[in-house]
Design a protein around this motif. Structure first.
Motif, PDB file in Angstrom:
ATOM      1  N   GLU A  88       0.847  -1.177   0.094  1.00  0.00           N
ATOM      2  CA  GLU A  88      -0.050   0.113  -0.055  1.00  0.00           C
ATOM      3  C   GLU A  88       1.130   1.048   0.594  1.00  0.00           C
ATOM      4  OE1 GLU A  88      -4.243   1.354   2.684  1.00  0.00           O
ATOM      5  OE2 GLU A  88      -2.337   0.638   3.261  1.00  0.00           O
ATOM      6  N   GLU A 117       3.641   1.396  -1.052  1.00  0.00           N
ATOM      7  CA  GLU A 117       4.964   1.606  -2.276  1.00  0.00           C
ATOM      8  C   GLU A 117       3.340   2.180  -3.132  1.00  0.00           C
ATOM      9  OE1 GLU A 117       7.681   0.783  -5.563  1.00  0.00           O
ATOM     10  OE2 GLU A 117       7.759   1.299  -3.481  1.00  0.00           O
ATOM     11  N   VAL A 118       2.591   1.534  -3.357  1.00  0.00           N
ATOM     12  CA  VAL A 118       1.185   2.137  -4.556  1.00  0.00           C
ATOM     13  C   VAL A 118       1.582   3.672  -4.377  1.00  0.00           C
ATOM     14  CG1 VAL A 118      -0.744   2.183  -5.059  1.00  0.00           C
ATOM     15  CG2 VAL A 118       0.161  -0.128  -5.011  1.00  0.00           C
ATOM     16  N   SER A 119       1.025   3.968  -3.040  1.00  0.00           N
ATOM     17  CA  SER A 119       0.814   5.759  -2.479  1.00  0.00           C
ATOM     18  C   SER A 119       2.235   6.167  -3.322  1.00  0.00           C
ATOM     19  CB  SER A 119       0.280   5.296  -1.311  1.00  0.00           C
ATOM     20  OG  SER A 119       0.235   6.746  -0.906  1.00  0.00           O
ATOM     21  N   GLN A 120       3.290   5.693  -2.776  1.00  0.00           N
ATOM     22  CA  GLN A 120       4.013   6.819  -3.018  1.00  0.00           C
ATOM     23  C   GLN A 120       4.538   6.886  -4.879  1.00  0.00           C
ATOM     24  OE1 GLN A 120       7.608   5.071  -0.326  1.00  0.00           O
ATOM     25  NE2 GLN A 120       6.423   6.376   1.197  1.00  0.00           N
ATOM     26  N   THR A 121       4.950   5.524  -5.094  1.00  0.00           N
ATOM     27  CA  THR A 121       4.835   6.037  -6.262  1.00  0.00           C
ATOM     28  C   THR A 121       3.893   5.858  -7.935  1.00  0.00           C
ATOM     29  OG1 THR A 121       5.036   3.160  -7.277  1.00  0.00           O
ATOM     30  CG2 THR A 121       6.499   3.783  -6.094  1.00  0.00           C
ATOM     31  N   LEU A 122       2.748   5.127  -7.320  1.00  0.00           N
ATOM     32  CA  LEU A 122       1.652   5.293  -8.012  1.00  0.00           C
ATOM     33  C   LEU A 122       0.794   7.136  -8.027  1.00  0.00           C
ATOM     34  CD1 LEU A 122       1.254   1.881  -9.293  1.00  0.00           C
ATOM     35  CD2 LEU A 122       2.627   3.414 -10.429  1.00  0.00           C
ATOM     36  N   ASN A 123       0.857   7.384  -6.762  1.00  0.00           N
ATOM     37  CA  ASN A 123      -0.460   8.282  -5.843  1.00  0.00           C
ATOM     38  C   ASN A 123      -2.175   7.645  -6.458  1.00  0.00           C
ATOM     39  OD1 ASN A 123      -1.109  10.845  -5.235  1.00  0.00           O
ATOM     40  ND2 ASN A 123      -1.058  11.533  -6.931  1.00  0.00           N
ATOM     41  N   ALA A 124      -1.611   6.281  -5.821  1.00  0.00           N
ATOM     42  CA  ALA A 124      -3.339   6.001  -5.810  1.00  0.00           C
ATOM     43  C   ALA A 124      -3.336   5.310  -4.725  1.00  0.00           C
ATOM     44  CB  ALA A 124      -2.978   4.331  -7.196  1.00  0.00           C
ATOM     45  N   THR A 125      -4.505   4.993  -4.463  1.00  0.00           N
ATOM     46  CA  THR A 125      -4.821   3.782  -3.124  1.00  0.00           C
ATOM     47  C   THR A 125      -5.837   2.986  -3.023  1.00  0.00           C
ATOM     48  OG1 THR A 125      -5.759   6.387  -2.550  1.00  0.00           O
ATOM     49  CG2 THR A 125      -6.985   4.689  -1.771  1.00  0.00           C
TER      50      THR A 125
END
Length: 144
Positions: free
Chosen positions: A111, A113-121
């Motif tokens: 979570e 990694e996804v937040s930081q690299t993709l700016n996604a939730t």
């Protein structure tokens, strides 16, 4: 293990004879079953039950977390009764079809990694680990 009627009540699902039979069939198995296998076993009790009814009930029960949906490498769906209600994942033996609980979950790291690299939730996740269990490895001469 809770009574199947109680489990269905907790999910706000009516405890119909067919739902109870499907839960009973799956809870007696030590391996995962295909919808067709569940249907064949259910037809022994309800001769007029249709495959669509079995599919619909399996999906309702899987949605409620009562049964575990195995998304198999052979691209077919299978189902397994799991009475562990805590957050966990599964190891699935592709040889004997045994399913074991895994308590480890790396979701927080994923979570982040996804937040930081993709700016996604992330809204949900599924993790299934496939392989050959130790019993099957030993039976095949220790090859892994």
């Amino acid at each position: 293990m809770k009574d199947h009627s109680d489990i269905l009540k907790e999910l706000d699902l009516k405890a119909t004879p067919k739902r109870l039979a499907i839960l009973d069939i799956l809870s007696r198995e030590s391996t995962y079953l295909s919808p067709e296998q569940v249907w064949t076993k259910t037809k022994q009790r309800f001769s007029t039950i249709g495959l669509p009814t079995v599919y619909r009930n399996l999906e309702e029960l899987a949605g409620g977390g009562v049964i575990f949906k195995v998304i198999h490498p052979d691209r077919k769906l299978y189902y397994f009764f799991c009475d562990n209600r805590s957050h966990h994942h599964h190891f699935v033996c592709t040889s004997c079809k045994r399913v074991d609980d895994l308590s480890f979950c790396a979701f927080e790291e994923i979570e982040k990694e996804v937040s930081q690299t993709l700016n996604a939730t992330i809204s949900s996740h599924i993790m299934q680990v496939f392989g050959i269990c130790s019993d099957c490895s030993e039976a095949k001469g220790g090859n892994r």
